[in-house]
Design a protein around this motif. Structure first.
Motif, PDB file in Angstrom:
ATOM      1  N   ARG A 141       0.865  -1.184   0.000  1.00 58.32           N
ATOM      2  CA  ARG A 141       0.000   0.000   0.000  1.00 58.32           C
ATOM      3  C   ARG A 141       0.896   1.227   0.000  1.00 58.32           C
ATOM      4  O   ARG A 141       1.855   1.286   0.766  1.00 58.32           O
ATOM      5  N   PRO A 142       0.600   2.198  -0.878  1.00 58.08           N
ATOM      6  CA  PRO A 142       1.424   3.405  -0.851  1.00 58.08           C
ATOM      7  C   PRO A 142       1.246   4.121   0.478  1.00 58.08           C
ATOM      8  O   PRO A 142       0.202   3.967   1.116  1.00 58.08           O
ATOM      9  N   PRO A 143       2.249   4.907   0.896  1.00 54.07           N
ATOM     10  CA  PRO A 143       2.104   5.558   2.194  1.00 54.07           C
ATOM     11  C   PRO A 143       0.873   6.448   2.233  1.00 54.07           C
ATOM     12  O   PRO A 143       0.706   7.301   1.378  1.00 54.07           O
ATOM     13  N   THR A 144      -0.016   6.191   3.190  1.00 52.78           N
ATOM     14  CA  THR A 144      -1.203   7.020   3.299  1.00 52.78           C
ATOM     15  C   THR A 144      -1.165   7.849   4.561  1.00 52.78           C
ATOM     16  O   THR A 144      -1.998   8.664   4.805  1.00 52.78           O
ATOM     17  N   ARG A 145      -0.217   7.595   5.426  1.00 51.77           N
ATOM     18  CA  ARG A 145      -0.139   8.314   6.685  1.00 51.77           C
ATOM     19  C   ARG A 145       1.313   8.356   7.083  1.00 51.77           C
ATOM     20  O   ARG A 145       2.129   7.626   6.548  1.00 51.77           O
ATOM     21  N   MET A 146       1.592   9.219   8.037  1.00 49.39           N
ATOM     22  CA  MET A 146       2.972   9.234   8.518  1.00 49.39           C
ATOM     23  C   MET A 146       3.269   7.889   9.121  1.00 49.39           C
ATOM     24  O   MET A 146       2.531   7.396   9.944  1.00 49.39           O
ATOM     25  N   SER A 147       4.345   7.288   8.673  1.00 45.35           N
ATOM     26  CA  SER A 147       4.627   5.962   9.199  1.00 45.35           C
ATOM     27  C   SER A 147       5.145   6.068  10.614  1.00 45.35           C
ATOM     28  O   SER A 147       5.653   7.095  11.026  1.00 45.35           O
ATOM     29  N   GLY A 148       5.029   4.974  11.361  1.00 48.47           N
ATOM     30  CA  GLY A 148       5.511   4.944  12.734  1.00 48.47           C
ATOM     31  C   GLY A 148       7.019   5.027  12.780  1.00 48.47           C
ATOM     32  O   GLY A 148       7.682   4.897  11.767  1.00 48.47           O
ATOM     33  N   VAL A 149       7.534   5.190  13.963  1.00 43.69           N
ATOM     34  CA  VAL A 149       8.977   5.307  14.120  1.00 43.69           C
ATOM     35  C   VAL A 149       9.674   4.038  13.650  1.00 43.69           C
ATOM     36  O   VAL A 149      10.821   4.018  13.275  1.00 43.69           O
ATOM     37  N   THR A 150       8.895   2.992  13.610  1.00 41.50           N
ATOM     38  CA  THR A 150       9.460   1.700  13.259  1.00 41.50           C
ATOM     39  C   THR A 150       9.690   1.560  11.771  1.00 41.50           C
ATOM     40  O   THR A 150      10.270   0.604  11.334  1.00 41.50           O
ATOM     41  N   THR A 151       9.230   2.487  10.974  1.00 36.81           N
ATOM     42  CA  THR A 151       9.402   2.332   9.533  1.00 36.81           C
ATOM     43  C   THR A 151      10.008   3.596   8.948  1.00 36.81           C
ATOM     44  O   THR A 151       9.339   4.378   8.319  1.00 36.81           O
ATOM     45  N   THR A 177      10.210  -7.888  27.780  1.00 39.03           N
ATOM     46  CA  THR A 177      10.470  -6.484  27.425  1.00 39.03           C
ATOM     47  C   THR A 177       9.247  -5.608  27.698  1.00 39.03           C
ATOM     48  O   THR A 177       8.136  -6.105  27.787  1.00 39.03           O
ATOM     49  N   MET A 178       9.502  -4.316  27.806  1.00 37.11           N
ATOM     50  CA  MET A 178       8.389  -3.377  28.017  1.00 37.11           C
ATOM     51  C   MET A 178       7.759  -3.068  26.655  1.00 37.11           C
ATOM     52  O   MET A 178       8.468  -2.752  25.695  1.00 37.11           O
ATOM     53  N   LEU A 179       6.446  -3.150  26.609  1.00 32.60           N
ATOM     54  CA  LEU A 179       5.739  -2.875  25.356  1.00 32.60           C
ATOM     55  C   LEU A 179       5.636  -1.364  25.140  1.00 32.60           C
ATOM     56  O   LEU A 179       5.161  -0.643  26.018  1.00 32.60           O
ATOM     57  N   ILE A 180       6.120  -0.912  23.989  1.00 38.23           N
ATOM     58  CA  ILE A 180       5.917   0.507  23.637  1.00 38.23           C
ATOM     59  C   ILE A 180       5.322   0.503  22.235  1.00 38.23           C
ATOM     60  O   ILE A 180       5.969   0.044  21.291  1.00 38.23           O
ATOM     61  N   ASP A 181       4.098   0.987  22.082  1.00 38.13           N
ATOM     62  CA  ASP A 181       3.510   0.919  20.747  1.00 38.13           C
ATOM     63  C   ASP A 181       4.166   1.957  19.842  1.00 38.13           C
ATOM     64  O   ASP A 181       4.845   2.879  20.300  1.00 38.13           O
ATOM     65  N   ALA A 182       3.969   1.774  18.534  1.00 37.87           N
ATOM     66  CA  ALA A 182       4.706   2.576  17.555  1.00 37.87           C
ATOM     67  C   ALA A 182       4.387   4.071  17.672  1.00 37.87           C
ATOM     68  O   ALA A 182       5.269   4.916  17.519  1.00 37.87           O
ATOM     69  N   ASP A 183       3.122   4.410  17.934  1.00 41.50           N
ATOM     70  CA  ASP A 183       2.772   5.835  18.045  1.00 41.50           C
ATOM     71  C   ASP A 183       3.468   6.472  19.241  1.00 41.50           C
ATOM     72  O   ASP A 183       3.946   7.606  19.166  1.00 41.50           O
ATOM     73  N   SER A 184       3.520   5.747  20.345  1.00 36.61           N
ATOM     74  CA  SER A 184       4.197   6.298  21.523  1.00 36.61           C
ATOM     75  C   SER A 184       5.667   6.532  21.201  1.00 36.61           C
ATOM     76  O   SER A 184       6.233   7.577  21.539  1.00 36.61           O
ATOM     77  N   ALA A 185       6.283   5.547  20.556  1.00 36.55           N
ATOM     78  CA  ALA A 185       7.704   5.672  20.234  1.00 36.55           C
ATOM     79  C   ALA A 185       7.941   6.882  19.338  1.00 36.55           C
ATOM     80  O   ALA A 185       8.914   7.621  19.493  1.00 36.55           O
ATOM     81  N   HIS A 187       8.236  -1.388  34.504  1.00 36.17           N
ATOM     82  CA  HIS A 187       6.908  -1.337  33.892  1.00 36.17           C
ATOM     83  C   HIS A 187       6.805  -2.367  32.777  1.00 36.17           C
ATOM     84  O   HIS A 187       7.764  -2.568  32.030  1.00 36.17           O
ATOM     85  N   ASP A 188       5.621  -2.978  32.658  1.00 40.28           N
ATOM     86  CA  ASP A 188       5.453  -3.961  31.585  1.00 40.28           C
ATOM     87  C   ASP A 188       5.073  -3.302  30.270  1.00 40.28           C
ATOM     88  O   ASP A 188       5.240  -3.879  29.198  1.00 40.28           O
ATOM     89  N   ALA A 189       4.510  -2.078  30.346  1.00 43.70           N
ATOM     90  CA  ALA A 189       4.103  -1.403  29.104  1.00 43.70           C
ATOM     91  C   ALA A 189       4.120   0.101  29.313  1.00 43.70           C
ATOM     92  O   ALA A 189       3.851   0.593  30.409  1.00 43.70           O
ATOM     93  N   LEU A 190       4.459   0.810  28.234  1.00 40.83           N
ATOM     94  CA  LEU A 190       4.346   2.271  28.239  1.00 40.83           C
ATOM     95  C   LEU A 190       3.237   2.592  27.243  1.00 40.83           C
ATOM     96  O   LEU A 190       3.382   2.352  26.042  1.00 40.83           O
ATOM     97  N   LEU A 191       2.133   3.096  27.764  1.00 40.62           N
ATOM     98  CA  LEU A 191       0.960   3.315  26.907  1.00 40.62           C
ATOM     99  C   LEU A 191       0.661   4.807  26.916  1.00 40.62           C
ATOM    100  O   LEU A 191       0.582   5.412  27.989  1.00 40.62           O
ATOM    101  N   THR A 192       0.513   5.395  25.747  1.00 39.10           N
ATOM    102  CA  THR A 192       0.349   6.849  25.746  1.00 39.10           C
ATOM    103  C   THR A 192      -0.724   7.328  24.787  1.00 39.10           C
ATOM    104  O   THR A 192      -1.024   6.680  23.788  1.00 39.10           O
ATOM    105  N   ARG A 193      -1.270   8.465  25.138  1.00 38.99           N
ATOM    106  CA  ARG A 193      -2.036   9.249  24.172  1.00 38.99           C
ATOM    107  C   ARG A 193      -1.397  10.634  24.252  1.00 38.99           C
ATOM    108  O   ARG A 193      -1.623  11.391  25.202  1.00 38.99           O
TER     109      ARG A 193
END
Ligand SMILES: Nc1ncnc2c1ncn2[C@@H]1O[C@H](COP(=O)(O)OP(=O)(O)OP(=O)(O)O)[C@@H](O)[C@H]1O
Length: 829
Positions: free
Chosen positions: A20-30, A202-210, A611-617
């Motif tokens: 899929r062509p990029p439709t949104r800002m990709s996460g830090v992971t990409t 490992t501590m879970l950090i979702d891509a948006d938080s990162a 911490h087991d996870a870092l969850l953010t908005r």
């Protein structure tokens, strides 16, 4: 939209991939522009309701392979997190997953599965290849792993760990089948590092938080080093930079590993000589990618050839290996005698006697002073003279011819220069030699007869001659001859070298870890960090935002304290715009990550819990780009957070409820906050809704904080000024802190108007205070707060008080008096 897959082709693996062509800002992971994207990742979802997902990922450059299996939720946040750690360059999915769900509008082909959609969204532009079901075979996967896994002391544990991970094994089978068919990649038996990664480690950090926390990349300037990774990346080797990145995105949760790292960092920061010796030794490995080198040697060994290019590559690889092995020995000397467990373990790994054997083996065939040179004619000469003289008669003859041909080239240059009275120079490229002459020596490029291919390049003319071309061809023949003969010798050495592949992988890991630890020590000395502790409380004295600290002019950064415990687990942070709320809570997350990496942190004192996870908005401008309503995104993220949060999580919420009306906003914030309070996670919740401190008042674990702001009038004018102190203070923002009124006082408004405003505001505030004081819930809340805080204080004393018995007794007596008095006050209120 994603294009519908075409019907399954007759031959497996021949279908063009879909991306899929990029439709949104990709996460830090990409972020392909910043990091090599070379992992092929196979992902398989189980059929049951449990959403078990198996992942197998192989780095094509280094051969490093990881397998894992994770139980996920509907958003696939864990799957995306783990795939994101490995820079996917290609994703492999089950072919039927591309048309899993019934298509809309009677479409017979069907829509992609939710997992495929999530992958497309998270990794836009990354090709997704459908792989037929028959290749996702757990037995084949187990056979691949057993055959390819290196023979070292971790082998039995790895085989045991993957034993019943059916989805991960099936993914491994699809991965290796694909690599065989598509990339023609055949790995020698027992040559790959295959690791099973336990997800709970490992501590879970979702891509948006990162991304929003700028863990790897700066949000505004992609090339800027103003990110946590940029701040800590003082590494010399690419392997260390890679593990640093992976650790930042998934910090370890094993306390003893963290403490071992901290001990090692401490040893380096405390002992200057050691710090400098290790730096000098690591410098010898600067830019050497041991992982890639070993992987290239493995592939080389499996590919005997008479191709000159490959022969030359192999000679080059052997030279680099010699440099790396020698540098390893230097690092070994530098860590000799270290005290901390981790540094001693590293020393043991690189002191394996097989490394010395490796060095001797190479030394038998290679010239003593043959080393690696990046480019130019010296690089060629190094390779030509890599193998010792008198090792092979034919090689000596070929080298003699090469030498004579080169001498002829230089003789030709001198002859032509003399003949035409021109200062002619010789330059070399992969295509051979050419002449250069400064432009002002030959106006308009009017060369004497006999020169060919004349063209301008910068301040020079470049050209050739028929004779030079003839000699270039001869040099090339002699060079090829030398490379092919050298390669035959080197192939024999390589076969023996490969017997030590396990020890080389281990050494590479040890160097990467040492390099990362050294980088932590370097950052710590550079920015005056302190060693963190791990307890049940998050307590930071004089904490500084690590990235802001290096960006802001010296002296501008305001340090802040943090105190969050089981008794004050929900921290409500208030303050007007620009007061520093966002910076405050982001700083907490960054310091937690740093500490869990095993790094020191920017503070005067710091204690963390795991911490087991870092969850953010966290708010940013990204939502507009994604064409999503802010409110919808807020709700989706909040649902994800509530679904994943446990009492060990760390949650950051920045200004929730902006995307709706104020009344709805308060309602939604209150309801979500209540749910978060119930999880007992540590929550940092910023808000501009002042009423929240009242509505959440009955929860004893809610702790109110605000950021201080001063309002002043400038002496030279009638204009007022708001000065942001960026300092965190206890308590909610009081009504009398209300900035409208404060600012109005500073403006030149009539006195009676100001008096009326003050009186009305004061009355309203008093009424609110009375209402709160009368509320039974409020009193009960206050009493419970007091008791919970008492429990916290007692726990901390038990966890590690240095006080002598007498001091402790007097401290406890004092504490008892204060608690009785405070409880009495709440009863009489
Ligand atoms: N502790 C601090 N020391 C120095 N400068 C700070 C500090 N905290 C914040 N700032 C600066 O103040 C500005 C505003 O900070 P921040 O965005 O955190 O405020 P905010 O209260 O979250 O604002 P908004 O509500 O508008 O998002 C930033 O430019 C930041 O650089």
């Amino acid at each position: 939209m994603f294009s519908q897959p075409t019907p399954r082709p007759a031959t497996a693996f021949s279908r063009p991939s879909t991306a899929r062509p990029p439709t949104r800002m990709s996460g830090v992971t990409t972020q392909p522009e910043d990091h090599a994207v070379n992992y092929v990742v196979a992902v398989l979802e189980g059929r049951g309701v449990a959403r078990e997902v198996g992942i197998a990922a192989l780095d094509k450059d280094t051969g490093r392979t990881v397998l894992l299996q994770v139980a996920d939720c509907q958003t696939y946040v864990k799957t995306l997190h783990h795939i994101g750690l490995h820079h996917p360059g290609t994703l492999l999915v089950l072919d039927s997953a591309l048309r899993d769900r019934p298509g809309g509008g009677g479409n017979a082909i069907g829509a992609p599965s939710l997992l495929v959609e999530a992958l497309q969204d998270e990794f836009p532009g990354v090709p997704i290849e459908p792989i037929p079901r028959k290749y996702w075979n757990e037995t084949a996967g187990r056979d691949f792993v057993t055959q390819l896994l290196i023979e070292d002391d971790e082998r039995p544990a790895t085989l045991m760990a993957v034993q019943e991970k059916y989805f991960a094994l099936s993914a491994a089978s699809a991965l290796f089948k694909y690599l065989e068919a598509r990339s023609n990649a055949v790995y020698s038996a027992r040559s790959l590092r295959i690791q099973y990664i336990p997800v709970e480690g490992t501590m879970l950090i979702d891509a948006d938080s990162a991304r929003n926390l700028e863990l790897i990349n700066n949000l505004t300037h992609k090339k800027s080093t103003h990110s946590l990774f940029g701040l800590l990346n003082h590494t010399f080797t690419p392997m260390a930079a890679r593990i640093l990145r992976a650790n930042i995105l998934a910090p370890v949760t094993n306390l003893s590993s963290i403490n071992q790292r901290l001990d090692a960092v401490q040893e380096l920061t405390d002992t200057e000589d050691r710090f400098t010796a290790i730096k000098d030794a690591l410098r010898g490995l600067k830019g050497v990618d041991f992982d890639k080198l070993i992987a290239a040697l493995i592939v080389s060994e499996a590919r005997p050839t008479t191709n000159v290019k490959i022969a030359e590559q192999r000679v080059g690889q052997m030279l680099t290996l010699r440099v790396a092995v020698r540098a390893l020995k230097a690092v070994r000397d530098a860590v000799k005698g270290c005290r901390s467990d981790l540094l001693r373990a590293i020393e043991r790994l690189i002191s394996d006697e097989r490394i010395d054997q490796l060095d001797e083996l190479i030394a038998e065939a290679l010239n003593e002073d043959a080393g690696a040179v990046k480019s130019g004619v010296h690089n060629k000469n190094m390779k030509v003279y890599a193998v010792k003289a008198n090792y092979n008669r034919l090689l000596d003859v070929a080298r003699e011819t090469y030498k004579e041909d080169i001498a002829e080239v230089y003789a030709l240059q001198r002859r032509l220069a003399e003949e035409h009275d021109l200062p002619i120079d010789l330059q070399w490229t992969e295509n051979g030699f050419y002449f250069t002459v400064k432009k002002d020596e030959v106006p308009n490029g009017r060369f004497p007869k006999g020169f060919v291919d004349v063209s301008a390049k910068g301040t020079k003319w470049i050209c050739s001659s028929m004779d030079l071309k003839k000699w270039n061809a001869r040099v090339k023949d002699a060079l090829n001859e030398t490379m092919l003969i050298s390669d035959q010798i080197i192939q024999d050495v390589l076969a023996e070298v490969m017997e030590h592949v396990a020890v080389m992988w281990k050494a590479s890991e040890a160097i990467a870890l040492l390099d990362m630890i050294w980088a932590f020590a370097h950052a710590s000395i550079l920015h005056s960090y302190v060693r963190p502790e791990f307890t049940s409380t998050l307590a930071i004295k004089g904490g500084r935002h690590p990235i802001l600290e290096v960006v802001q002019p010296p002296g501008m950064l305001v340090a802040n304290d943090v105190y969050c415990s089981d008794g004050t687990s929900f921290q409500l942070v208030q303050g007007p715009n620009m007061s520093g709320k966002s910076t405050y809570i982001r700083q907490v997350a960054l310091l937690v990550i740093m500490a869990m990496l095993g790094s020191f942190v920017p503070a005067e004192y710091a204690s963390f819990r795991l911490h087991d996870a870092l969850l953010t908005r966290l708010s940013n401008d990204d939502d507009a780009e994604r064409n999503l309503s802010t409110f919808a995104t807020e709700m989706a993220t909040s649902a994800m957070i509530l679904g994943l949060a446990t009492d060990k999580s760390l949650i950051l919420i920045d200004e929730l409820g902006r995307g709706t009306s104020p009344h709805e906003g308060i309602g939604v914030c209150h309801a979500l906050a209540e749910e978060m309070i119930r999880t007992n996670a540590f929550v940092f919740f910023t808000t501009h809704f002042n009423d929240l401190s009242a509505t959440l008042g009955r929860y004893p674990t809610v702790c109110n904080l605000h950021l201080e702001v001063n309002t002043t009038r400038q002496t030279t004018s009638t204009r007022f000024n708001m000065v942001f102190q960026h300092k965190i203070r206890d308590g909610p923002m009081e009504e009398q802190d209300h900035y409208g009124l404060e600012l109005a006082k500073l403006a030149d408004l009539p006195d009676d108007l100001l008096a009326t405003s003050a009186r009305v505001a004061e009355n309203l505030a008093n009424r609110e205070r009375e209402r709160r004081a009368k509320s039974e819930g409020g009193k009960v809340g206050t009493r419970r707060k007091l008791l919970i805080r008492l429990k916290d204080q007692l726990t901390q004393i038990l966890e590690g008080s240095d006080l002598a018995d007498a001091e402790l007794a007097s401290y406890l007596a004092e504490l008892q008096k204060k608690v009785v008095q405070d409880l009495g006050n709440t009863l009489t209120a």
